[in-house]
Motif scaffolding. Structure first.
Motif, mmCIF file in Angstrom:
data_model
loop_
_atom_site.group_PDB
_atom_site.id
_atom_site.type_symbol
_atom_site.label_atom_id
_atom_site.label_comp_id
_atom_site.label_asym_id
_atom_site.label_seq_id
_atom_site.Cartn_x
_atom_site.Cartn_y
_atom_site.Cartn_z
ATOM 1 N N ALA A 105 0.833 -1.204 0.000
ATOM 2 C CA ALA A 105 0.000 0.000 0.000
ATOM 3 C C ALA A 105 0.870 1.258 0.000
ATOM 4 O O ALA A 105 0.576 2.240 -0.698
ATOM 5 C CB ALA A 105 -0.926 -0.008 1.219
ATOM 6 N N GLY A 106 1.947 1.239 0.784
ATOM 7 C CA GLY A 106 2.843 2.389 0.805
ATOM 8 C C GLY A 106 3.513 2.626 -0.531
ATOM 9 O O GLY A 106 3.676 3.776 -0.975
ATOM 10 N N CYS A 107 3.902 1.543 -1.197
ATOM 11 C CA CYS A 107 4.547 1.689 -2.504
ATOM 12 C C CYS A 107 3.558 2.141 -3.572
ATOM 13 O O CYS A 107 3.936 2.858 -4.507
ATOM 14 C CB CYS A 107 5.207 0.374 -2.904
ATOM 15 S SG CYS A 107 6.722 0.021 -1.993
ATOM 16 N N ILE A 108 2.311 1.735 -3.459
ATOM 17 C CA ILE A 108 1.300 2.241 -4.390
ATOM 18 C C ILE A 108 1.137 3.743 -4.199
ATOM 19 O O ILE A 108 1.104 4.512 -5.168
ATOM 20 C CB ILE A 108 -0.044 1.515 -4.182
ATOM 21 C CG1 ILE A 108 0.055 0.064 -4.654
ATOM 22 C CG2 ILE A 108 -1.168 2.237 -4.939
ATOM 23 C CD1 ILE A 108 -1.167 -0.772 -4.339
ATOM 24 N N ALA A 109 1.053 4.170 -2.934
ATOM 25 C CA ALA A 109 0.859 5.597 -2.643
ATOM 26 C C ALA A 109 2.025 6.430 -3.166
ATOM 27 O O ALA A 109 1.831 7.422 -3.884
ATOM 28 C CB ALA A 109 0.694 5.797 -1.127
ATOM 29 N N TRP A 110 3.243 6.029 -2.812
ATOM 30 C CA TRP A 110 4.413 6.772 -3.281
ATOM 31 C C TRP A 110 4.666 6.530 -4.767
ATOM 32 O O TRP A 110 5.149 7.417 -5.475
ATOM 33 C CB TRP A 110 5.646 6.373 -2.474
ATOM 34 C CG TRP A 110 5.700 7.020 -1.131
ATOM 35 C CD1 TRP A 110 5.214 6.520 0.050
ATOM 36 C CD2 TRP A 110 6.250 8.303 -0.821
ATOM 37 N NE1 TRP A 110 5.433 7.413 1.070
ATOM 38 C CE2 TRP A 110 6.073 8.517 0.566
ATOM 39 C CE3 TRP A 110 6.887 9.281 -1.564
ATOM 40 C CZ2 TRP A 110 6.502 9.672 1.210
ATOM 41 C CZ3 TRP A 110 7.321 10.444 -0.928
ATOM 42 C CH2 TRP A 110 7.127 10.629 0.442
ATOM 43 N N GLY A 111 4.316 5.334 -5.255
ATOM 44 C CA GLY A 111 4.530 5.015 -6.656
ATOM 45 C C GLY A 111 3.715 5.883 -7.595
ATOM 46 O O GLY A 111 4.137 6.177 -8.716
ATOM 47 N N ILE A 112 2.531 6.308 -7.149
ATOM 48 C CA ILE A 112 1.721 7.223 -7.966
ATOM 49 C C ILE A 112 2.484 8.518 -8.199
ATOM 50 O O ILE A 112 2.544 9.038 -9.321
ATOM 51 C CB ILE A 112 0.372 7.498 -7.278
ATOM 52 C CG1 ILE A 112 -0.505 6.244 -7.314
ATOM 53 C CG2 ILE A 112 -0.348 8.673 -7.944
ATOM 54 C CD1 ILE A 112 -1.767 6.364 -6.482
ATOM 55 N N LEU A 113 3.114 9.034 -7.146
ATOM 56 C CA LEU A 113 3.828 10.312 -7.261
ATOM 57 C C LEU A 113 5.140 10.152 -8.028
ATOM 58 O O LEU A 113 5.478 10.999 -8.865
ATOM 59 C CB LEU A 113 4.088 10.880 -5.868
ATOM 60 C CG LEU A 113 2.829 11.090 -5.003
ATOM 61 C CD1 LEU A 113 3.202 11.677 -3.658
ATOM 62 C CD2 LEU A 113 1.821 11.975 -5.724
#
Length: 313
Positions: A219-227
């Protein structure tokens, strides 16, 4: 835009994940995070996405040799003004987001801060100081840490971040982009998160040794991955994402410098890759989406500098 055959994309993902487990295997066999090899194998693991890209490019040849650097966002750096400004944004925005995540964690009561005496970090300094040695003031020690963050972000952290970013944002995001902007960002972020499983299951980041740790990391990588993916798509260059990843890693432990003595906090909730970070990244992504930033993307492997509307997700 060069379209990547599905077999090349799937092969890259399998290779990246498989090589990560292969590199981390000695940690599982002896010592885990306490292994003397940890400091060598984890940086090496960060280069497995790049190794996977090289293998796919040389064996499957999904991109003509003369277009590979452009497709991966490595070269040319033009228009230079846009790439440079996106690198500057990528370098400093993650620090702002990490600070914001600490504020969110404090606001929701997930961490208790001591911004006057820095008592939690003072306790740590006292514990690690050699017997009889003077303990430096916590405030001075924290100031030195803050000064080192941008230095670390642009040197060692940027080098190892490149090992990941050439794979995730350099290759995978543009390879998935024909699916649409949002599917490419979400799916690449999820794969990035699962790739961390070999060390997350050993307790890295969240001190969780089961599937919940992998889920939090994903979930953290999805959140930061979007940016990070937005930086890649908006600049048509991998370098802004490289420096952003470097800064994210360099500043991720900021909360450990600011908490109050006698209190505890859960990085899965209060950390930048935890719930607090998800909230901050979601707000940033909404702002970018509302202002139309996801829909202005230069061609990743075509005429550089020409902006076009992104494909609809």
């Amino acid at each position: 835009m060069t379209r990547i055959r599905p077999i090349a994309t799937i092969s890259f993902v399998i290779l990246a994940l498989g090589l990560a487990w292969l590199v981390a295997l000695p940690l599982w066999m002896d010592g885990g995070l306490a292994s003397p090899l940890f400091g060598v194998l984890v940086p090496l693991m960060m280069f497995t996405p790049t190794i996977a890209v090289v293998i796919v490019m040389l064996v499957l040849r999904p991109v003509p040799a003369g277009e590979r650097l452009r497709f991966l966002g490595m070269w040319p750096l033009r228009p230079a003004k846009r790439v440079v400004w996106m690198i500057v944004l990528g370098l400093f925005a993650p620090l702002v987001l990490v600070v914001a995540s600490v504020a969110v964690a404090a606001l929701f009561g997930w961490v208790q801060l001591d911004l006057v005496h820095f008592s939690g970090y003072a306790d740590v300094l006292a514990e690690v100081a050699p017997a009889g040695a003077p303990v430096p003031p916590a405030g001075l020690a924290i100031l030195s840490q803050l000064v080192l963050i941008p230095i670390a972000a642009t040197t060692v952290n940027a080098v190892v971040a490149f090992g990941e970013e050439l794979g995730w944002r350099g290759f995978l995001v543009p390879a998935l982009r024909p699916l649409g902007t949002w599917p490419s960002l979400l799916l690449s972020g999820a794969i990035w998160g699962v790739w961390h499983a070999p060390i997350i299951l050993l307790g890295y980041n969240f001190a969780r040794f089961d599937l919940t740790g992998v889920l939090f990391m994903t979930a953290g990588c999805i959140a930061w991955g979007i940016l990070l993916g937005w930086l890649r798509l908006r600049s048509a260059s991998v370098w802004p994402a490289v420096f952003a990843h470097g800064m994210m890693n360099a500043s991720a432990a900021l909360i450990t410098l600011l908490y109050a003595s006698g209190t505890t906090f859960d990085m899965a909730v209060a950390g930048p890759l935890g719930v607090a970070g998800w909230i901050v990244c979601a707000i940033a992504a909404v702002v970018l989406a509302v202002t139309g930033q996801f829909r202005r993307q230069p061609e990743l492997a075509g005429a550089p500098g020409r902006l076009l509307s992104a494909p609809r997700s």
